[in-house]
Design a protein around this motif. Structure first.
Motif, mmCIF file in Angstrom:
data_model
loop_
_atom_site.group_PDB
_atom_site.id
_atom_site.type_symbol
_atom_site.label_atom_id
_atom_site.label_comp_id
_atom_site.label_asym_id
_atom_site.label_seq_id
_atom_site.Cartn_x
_atom_site.Cartn_y
_atom_site.Cartn_z
ATOM 1 N N TYR A 13 0.867 -1.167 0.000
ATOM 2 C CA TYR A 13 0.000 0.000 0.000
ATOM 3 C C TYR A 13 0.909 1.224 0.000
ATOM 4 O O TYR A 13 1.862 1.270 0.790
ATOM 5 N N LEU A 15 1.471 4.618 1.279
ATOM 6 C CA LEU A 15 0.894 5.369 2.404
ATOM 7 C C LEU A 15 0.934 6.871 2.145
ATOM 8 O O LEU A 15 0.039 7.598 2.535
ATOM 9 N N HIS A 23 3.751 0.514 2.597
ATOM 10 C CA HIS A 23 3.524 -0.536 3.586
ATOM 11 C C HIS A 23 3.516 -1.883 2.865
ATOM 12 O O HIS A 23 2.732 -2.093 1.932
ATOM 13 N N ALA A 25 2.271 -5.198 2.807
ATOM 14 C CA ALA A 25 1.222 -5.986 3.465
ATOM 15 C C ALA A 25 1.494 -7.481 3.325
ATOM 16 O O ALA A 25 1.380 -8.236 4.291
ATOM 17 N N PRO A 44 -3.077 -11.741 13.632
ATOM 18 C CA PRO A 44 -3.304 -10.510 14.395
ATOM 19 C C PRO A 44 -3.985 -9.437 13.559
ATOM 20 O O PRO A 44 -3.936 -9.461 12.324
ATOM 21 N N SER A 45 -4.595 -8.522 14.262
ATOM 22 C CA SER A 45 -5.257 -7.412 13.606
ATOM 23 C C SER A 45 -4.237 -6.655 12.745
ATOM 24 O O SER A 45 -3.104 -6.448 13.178
ATOM 25 N N GLY A 46 -4.633 -6.317 11.547
ATOM 26 C CA GLY A 46 -3.754 -5.549 10.672
ATOM 27 C C GLY A 46 -2.754 -6.389 9.893
ATOM 28 O O GLY A 46 -1.897 -5.852 9.199
ATOM 29 N N CYS A 47 -2.850 -7.736 9.974
ATOM 30 C CA CYS A 47 -1.829 -8.550 9.289
ATOM 31 C C CYS A 47 -2.124 -8.709 7.800
ATOM 32 O O CYS A 47 -1.255 -9.122 7.039
ATOM 33 N N GLY A 48 -3.342 -8.386 7.364
ATOM 34 C CA GLY A 48 -3.614 -8.434 5.927
ATOM 35 C C GLY A 48 -4.713 -9.406 5.520
ATOM 36 O O GLY A 48 -4.854 -9.729 4.340
ATOM 37 N N LYS A 49 -5.529 -9.844 6.460
ATOM 38 C CA LYS A 49 -6.560 -10.848 6.148
ATOM 39 C C LYS A 49 -7.641 -10.266 5.227
ATOM 40 O O LYS A 49 -8.012 -10.893 4.231
ATOM 41 N N THR A 50 -8.115 -9.069 5.564
ATOM 42 C CA THR A 50 -9.136 -8.442 4.718
ATOM 43 C C THR A 50 -8.550 -8.127 3.341
ATOM 44 O O THR A 50 -9.201 -8.325 2.308
ATOM 45 N N THR A 51 -7.309 -7.672 3.335
ATOM 46 C CA THR A 51 -6.622 -7.403 2.065
ATOM 47 C C THR A 51 -6.637 -8.662 1.195
ATOM 48 O O THR A 51 -6.955 -8.611 0.003
HETATM 49 P P1 ADP Z 1 -6.577 -7.332 8.802
HETATM 50 O O1 ADP Z 1 -7.842 -7.577 8.032
HETATM 51 O O2 ADP Z 1 -5.738 -8.559 8.977
HETATM 52 O O3 ADP Z 1 -6.854 -6.671 10.118
HETATM 53 P P2 ADP Z 1 -6.019 -5.449 6.660
HETATM 54 O O4 ADP Z 1 -5.987 -6.306 5.450
HETATM 55 O O5 ADP Z 1 -7.224 -4.630 6.879
HETATM 56 O O6 ADP Z 1 -5.676 -6.323 7.958
HETATM 57 O O7 ADP Z 1 -4.765 -4.470 6.619
HETATM 58 C C1 ADP Z 1 -3.432 -4.943 6.495
HETATM 59 C C2 ADP Z 1 -2.486 -3.784 6.601
HETATM 60 O O8 ADP Z 1 -2.619 -2.959 5.454
HETATM 61 C C3 ADP Z 1 -2.737 -2.880 7.796
HETATM 62 O O9 ADP Z 1 -1.502 -2.465 8.295
HETATM 63 C C4 ADP Z 1 -3.506 -1.719 7.234
HETATM 64 O O10 ADP Z 1 -3.266 -0.540 7.956
HETATM 65 C C5 ADP Z 1 -2.961 -1.633 5.828
HETATM 66 N N1 ADP Z 1 -3.989 -1.152 4.905
HETATM 67 C C6 ADP Z 1 -5.165 -1.767 4.639
HETATM 68 N N2 ADP Z 1 -5.861 -1.067 3.715
HETATM 69 C C7 ADP Z 1 -5.104 0.003 3.413
HETATM 70 C C8 ADP Z 1 -5.252 1.098 2.514
HETATM 71 N N3 ADP Z 1 -6.324 1.212 1.730
HETATM 72 N N4 ADP Z 1 -4.228 2.004 2.449
HETATM 73 C C9 ADP Z 1 -3.132 1.871 3.217
HETATM 74 N N5 ADP Z 1 -2.928 0.865 4.072
HETATM 75 C C10 ADP Z 1 -3.886 -0.063 4.171
#
Ligand code: ADP
Ligand code: MG
Length: 247
Positions: A13, A15, A23, A25, A44-51
């Motif tokens: 990503y 930033l 970043h 991911a 863990p939260s923020g590790c990239g699962k939703t991504t």
């Molecule tokens: P999870 O679902 O595991 O909590 P995310 O996939 O939401 O994690 O995010 C993974 C990492 O990518 C996090 O550090 C988040 O801050 C970063 N991130 C997610 N979406 C964006 C975005 N659109 N722009 C910048 N950073 C992002």
């Protein structure tokens, strides 16, 4: 239906464009999911699962690597339960479900779906009148409605109280047993993951990588018994202490 092959070499990503701050991911992730497998992703939260789910769903194509799901002409359909229910506020429960169909579905199909999550009485309500648990049930039905080949679920029970989460989980499980789609399910709840999954994939913080990939050895009919879930959970935590830090 073929395997889902996920091979992500790089997902970044940007930033800040002016400083070129980036970043990382995901840097090197290789997962093959077999048809009808129920896979839980834990990390863990923020590790990239939703991504990762967004990339599989085709909502995010800005990455290096490949995600293949078989031949182009057999492109699978995907149902996605987002972390927030994302219902249209100006549509009733029934209308929110109907709108995922290309043409008007038979009324009996919608009735059956509503019944599967005990939502028939709420069918004419608008989302703002529903509890979060009910909204999540509508979102689950909506994802199941098109009978997708692949179901992506992003912490679908988060912020529900424990009894409601248990109830919706067992309704989801009953639905899945009838139609065992391939499922990728993100959760923080290890007991929930053991109760539902064929396979648990534990992921590290960013850049995300696989720490453990474990088959759940408990037969489905044994999973009603919470003692079996608990025993395997204890065993996992003992054999893989790193898991304690992830969830
Ligand atoms: P999870 O679902 O595991 O909590 P995310 O996939 O939401 O994690 O995010 C993974 C990492 O990518 C996090 O550090 C988040 O801050 C970063 N991130 C997610 N979406 C964006 C975005 N659109 N722009 C910048 N950073 C992002
Ligand atoms: Mg997330």
């Amino acid at each position: 239906m073929s395997d889902i092959r996920i091979n992500i070499t790089n997902k970044t990503y940007v930033l800040a464009h002016d400083t070129q701050q980036i970043h990382h991911a995901i840097a090197g992730l290789d997962i093959t999911v077999h048809p009808h497998q129920f896979v839980c992703l834990l990390g863990p939260s923020g590790c990239g699962k939703t991504t990762l789910l967004n990339m599989i769903a085709g909502l995010d194509s800005h990455f290096d690597g490949q995600i293949s799901m078989g031949a182009i002409e057999q492109t699978p359909s995907i149902g996605y339960v987002f972390q927030n229910p994302r219902l249209l506020p100006w549509r009733t429960v029934r209308e929110n479900i109907e709108l995922v169909f290309r043409s008007t579905p038979p009324a009996s199909l919608i009735d059956n779906l509503l019944d599967s999550m005990q939502l028939r009485d709420a069918q004419h309500q608008y989302p703002e009148r529903l509890s979060l648990g009910m909204q999540r049930r509508v979102a689950i039905i909506r994802a199941f409605a098109i009978n997708p080949n692949i179901l992506l679920m992003d912490e679908p029970f988060v912020s529900l109280d424990a009894p409601t989460a248990r109830q919706v989980r067992s309704q989801l499980y009953a639905l899945w047993l009838k139609r065992p789609h391939t499922v990728l399910f993100v959760t923080h709840d290890l007991r929930e993951a053991i109760a539902l999954a064929d396979r648990l994939i534990f992921l590290s913080g960013s850049p995300m990588r696989i720490l453990s990939d474990i088959t759940v050895p408990i037969a489905r009919e044994q999973r009603q018994n919470e003692a079996n879930i608990e025993a395997f959970r204890e065993q996992l935590l003992q054999n893989h202490p790193v898991i304690r830090e992830l969830i």
